[in-house]
Design a protein around this motif. Sequence first.
Motif, PDB file in Angstrom:
ATOM      1  N   PHE A 116       0.825  -1.202   0.000  1.00  0.00           N
ATOM      2  CA  PHE A 116       0.000   0.000   0.000  1.00  0.00           C
ATOM      3  C   PHE A 116       0.858   1.250   0.000  1.00  0.00           C
ATOM      4  O   PHE A 116       0.486   2.284  -0.545  1.00  0.00           O
ATOM      5  CB  PHE A 116      -0.889  -0.051   1.251  1.00  0.00           C
ATOM      6  N   TYR A 117       2.006   1.164   0.636  1.00  0.00           N
ATOM      7  CA  TYR A 117       2.861   2.332   0.797  1.00  0.00           C
ATOM      8  C   TYR A 117       4.125   2.179  -0.038  1.00  0.00           C
ATOM      9  O   TYR A 117       4.569   1.078  -0.332  1.00  0.00           O
ATOM     10  CB  TYR A 117       3.241   2.507   2.269  1.00  0.00           C
ATOM     11  N   PRO A 118       4.763   3.303  -0.421  1.00  0.00           N
ATOM     12  CA  PRO A 118       5.992   3.216  -1.208  1.00  0.00           C
ATOM     13  C   PRO A 118       7.152   2.735  -0.343  1.00  0.00           C
ATOM     14  O   PRO A 118       7.092   2.796   0.881  1.00  0.00           O
ATOM     15  CB  PRO A 118       6.203   4.667  -1.660  1.00  0.00           C
ATOM     16  N   HIS A 120      10.972   2.541   1.405  1.00  0.00           N
ATOM     17  CA  HIS A 120      11.849   3.537   2.007  1.00  0.00           C
ATOM     18  C   HIS A 120      13.283   3.052   1.832  1.00  0.00           C
ATOM     19  O   HIS A 120      13.541   1.852   1.746  1.00  0.00           O
ATOM     20  CB  HIS A 120      11.527   3.748   3.490  1.00  0.00           C
ATOM     21  N   ASP A 193      10.788  -4.888   7.625  1.00  0.00           N
ATOM     22  CA  ASP A 193      10.727  -3.592   6.959  1.00  0.00           C
ATOM     23  C   ASP A 193       9.385  -2.921   7.208  1.00  0.00           C
ATOM     24  O   ASP A 193       9.286  -1.708   7.293  1.00  0.00           O
ATOM     25  CB  ASP A 193      10.921  -3.783   5.446  1.00  0.00           C
ATOM     26  N   ALA A 194       8.347  -3.719   7.255  1.00  0.00           N
ATOM     27  CA  ALA A 194       6.997  -3.186   7.511  1.00  0.00           C
ATOM     28  C   ALA A 194       6.534  -3.762   8.838  1.00  0.00           C
ATOM     29  O   ALA A 194       5.538  -4.461   8.913  1.00  0.00           O
ATOM     30  CB  ALA A 194       6.058  -3.584   6.380  1.00  0.00           C
ATOM     31  N   ALA A 195       7.283  -3.434   9.898  1.00  0.00           N
ATOM     32  CA  ALA A 195       7.039  -4.074  11.184  1.00  0.00           C
ATOM     33  C   ALA A 195       5.691  -3.653  11.743  1.00  0.00           C
ATOM     34  O   ALA A 195       5.440  -2.477  11.927  1.00  0.00           O
ATOM     35  CB  ALA A 195       8.142  -3.674  12.165  1.00  0.00           C
ATOM     36  N   PRO A 196       4.820  -4.615  12.054  1.00  0.00           N
ATOM     37  CA  PRO A 196       3.524  -4.229  12.617  1.00  0.00           C
ATOM     38  C   PRO A 196       3.654  -3.617  14.006  1.00  0.00           C
ATOM     39  O   PRO A 196       2.757  -2.906  14.446  1.00  0.00           O
ATOM     40  CB  PRO A 196       2.750  -5.547  12.695  1.00  0.00           C
ATOM     41  N   LEU A 335       2.318 -12.520   5.427  1.00  0.00           N
ATOM     42  CA  LEU A 335       1.800 -11.341   6.111  1.00  0.00           C
ATOM     43  C   LEU A 335       2.411 -10.065   5.579  1.00  0.00           C
ATOM     44  O   LEU A 335       1.989  -8.970   5.955  1.00  0.00           O
ATOM     45  CB  LEU A 335       2.087 -11.436   7.613  1.00  0.00           C
ATOM     46  N   THR A 337       5.226  -8.655   6.148  1.00  0.00           N
ATOM     47  CA  THR A 337       5.947  -7.804   7.080  1.00  0.00           C
ATOM     48  C   THR A 337       7.360  -7.537   6.584  1.00  0.00           C
ATOM     49  O   THR A 337       8.062  -6.709   7.140  1.00  0.00           O
ATOM     50  CB  THR A 337       6.036  -8.472   8.466  1.00  0.00           C
TER      51      THR A 337
END
Lengths: 356, 442, 174
Positions: A116-118, A120, A193-196, A335, A337
């Motif tokens: 959903f997000y670009p 980093h 990288d996309a840690a919940p 997931l 993540t």
Amino acid sequence: MKGFGGEAEIPAYVTPLTIPGVLSMPLGQGHTSFGRFAKGCGVNGWKLCSRGANHVSIQPRALKVKFANTDGSLSQHGRGLAQGMDLGEYREAKSKGQLPKLRLPLPEAYDPKEDFYPPHKHNLYRWAMVVDLDRCIGCGACVIACNAENNVAIVGRELVLQGREMQWIRIERYLEDHPLKVRFLPMLCQHCDAAPCESVCPVYAPHHSAEGLNNQVYNRCIGTRFCSQNCPYKVRRFNWFTFTRPKPLHLQLNPDVTVRQKGVMEKCSFCVQRIVEAKNRIRGERRTLRDGEVIPACVQTCPTEALVFGNLMDPESRVARLSRDPRAYQVLGHLNTKPAVIYLRRLETRREAMAP
Amino acid sequence: MKDWQASTPKSYSEVQEVILGALSPPGRSYWGAVILCLFGLLYGASCWAYQILTGMGVAGINHPVNWGIYLVNFVFWVGIAHSGTLISAILYLLRARWRTSIARAAEAMTVFAVMIAGLFPFIHLGRVWIFYWIIPYPNQRDLWPNFQSPLVFDFLAISTYLTVSSMFWYMGMLPDLAALRDQSTGLKRRIYGIFSLGWQGTHIQWRHYGTAYLLFAAFATPLVISVHSVVSWDFALSIVPGWHSTIFAPYFVAGAIHSGLAMVLTLLIPMRGLLGLQPLINVGTLESIAKTMVLTGLIVGYSYGVEYFMAWYSGNMFEWDTFIWRAFGHYAPQFWVMVVCNVAGPLLFLIKAIRTNLIWLFAVGIIVNIGMWYERFVIIVGSMSHEYVPHAWGVYSPSWVELSIMLGSFSMFLFLFLLFCKFVPPVSVFEMKEHLWTHGKV
Amino acid sequence: MKERLLGIFTSLGQLEEAIPLIQRKGAKVRTVYSPIDCREILEKIGVRKTSPVRFATLLGGLAGLSLGVGFAIYTFLEWKFVTSGKPTPPAVPLVVVGFEMTILFGFLSTLLCMLFLCGLPRLRGSQGYDPRFSKDRFGLLLECDRAQREEIEISLEQAGAEEVRVLRTRETSQ
């Protein structure tokens, strides 16, 4: 158990992990002359077998003991956390040069269909770890090393029974059938990288560093424990009490790492103190860290070299090369993540049917 | 005193006498109850102090169940608060006539419930002495709270709701406090005089007050829906199977109204009897509450069904496994208590004889309260025990500290409500008088 | 010379009928006291039924929305922490912040405006106020010339006033 040297009352753990009819007992416990903190832990097996005797008699008792083990379940229930791969399939995949399907924590691996997000960017390094399940023998030396290096508290049997163990890295063991085998899964903070865990903290105690680490700022934590709720791997540990170290055990503490107060959440930091120390060592040399210069405590101690640590942004580093192996996968990768810990499937021969 | 013997008041002064007569000096049993509740409150507070000094470990929470009955109680009390605002604000906008006699007490229930609910996030903090870092204030490190976090949404929503509902309740009381001032003498007159802010009921005051009251109700209305949605997003915005579901906002709001209406029944039936308010709060009003509970109970039951259907239909093994475990695992008794109490209980109200019988109304109110508490327990604790990684599965049971603090919270609620019943008009005097005027009796 | 008369009624309907009667005689209504909402009679006195409080609501709501969202964006841009891979500032969480602040500021500005317009808190009692006005009596405070006082008293009693009081005139307004 009664032997020529004496008799002792020992709890017996019923497990399918040994051959039926065999009773095995670890030696090296039951110290009496290592000081007051080593006394009274376990039973000295040598005492039973002294004077050259080679048989003991066993009398079962009716008492029941609660074992302070941390397994919530010994089965994976088909969830594919610890995976295996057939040796023949692996050789075939390797010869064909097949690349594994991973959601790597790098900007290149971002997919607009899934994300959903670009992405980093990271600075010079993106720290990652590879865990080879084929080499892991479940000895637990990494756990001891981590506890020693990072001043992790020893909470005691009572608290472990209540489910409050403090292990930043743990060995999960899952039994698989057909034929019966066990897969060991070292589980530590995946530094996703996309840690919940990061976005749910109300005070920004965990956040993403410029080199890919999930930083837990102990000072900032107010103890809402939402981050631990949101971690799917459940690697975050909370300080339920202020754990103290009675003298002289405080001499064991690592001065490079803080000790945490009650009410603070902690977890694996990829031994950030060692990363910083390595960077300090090369400060005057005008270069970046080479592969193998940073060694976390668990990596250093593993007797089979099952743990490998390095910079994923460097395509020639060991972790980057191993991440291209057909055995590579990520736990709960679906997931998204984007964990930075990549696992290599355990090799099992065709005779052992695989449960993925 | 049976209801068909009591007659509705026929004049303004009769209305005022019935209501303000409830504030007559209380007897010893009242003060005994108040002191008992105060002791309960102090006991709970001392257990909290013990927890702060010793550490969160004195509670039963562990790994992986990091949130225990503190959060269950938090959601429970916030949920109860919403019905009060539904009755006093939303039904006002919809011009439902039966709302008038119960609005004041319902709004009082809201204010007290939100106060208590607001305590629980502090109680469950590991380092509560630095709770103020969640408040955005300028500091030398330029650190601010994380506005992405559902807990900060919670903080904003609960503090807004507390401010709005307490001011709404207080403003609604101004003409009644003036009436109390005018019929009291001495110290009582002074105190009520201060709190009534000098209200005189001039046409100018009524002009602005009337418009403002409508606007207050209009502000409180979206809060009913949004505050519990924000609380539900504490769970829905996480990754935990069983929580990460879009149904949570409407499911929680319906559940909140359901549990709040049950608490209204539980509070109002004894209150009207003990304070002699039967002429004003008649069985028809209570019957309307019961009928609304049938609706909310059906919505809650439907939500349970949809959750299960979606977990199965999604094919997500983790989600489906969690839901099977909820029904048949370690917490299966709590799950079935929840389903029976919340869905089957209110369905009894379809029978007219039951919904007009005071004892049945009170009993079903208690049953639904228990069921809704267990619903929050099953959702919160049941999902956390059985997540993604089987090695990390674990169970939780509350410790004596947690149960003591919960007892303290119920004592505090009852304490505040008892004080409310005797020092503040429990029914809105001027609105009941307006009823007489608009329905042509005077 | 102006005189002040206070007519005390037992019903709002009677008071409502009395108003045109005395207005025809040239008296002016100063205040109506009522224990219940009496906005129906406002038009007869020449006062608008709706209140300017609404504007405070609108302004407060807009202020809350811009303050809330603006402040949240400012806090994200301070340190630019990356959390869960989200960009700073993220768009979605601002919805909740903006919504709550709109309601809070709108409500508080409505409240303050209402209190101000009602003249609350009021420290001193007023001349015409009778304690029964908060219970079951309605008051009509009017101003007329001394010459018409008798006529107006009669009109009030005709309309059904329970009591008519003559108040001592003062230089200061009530």
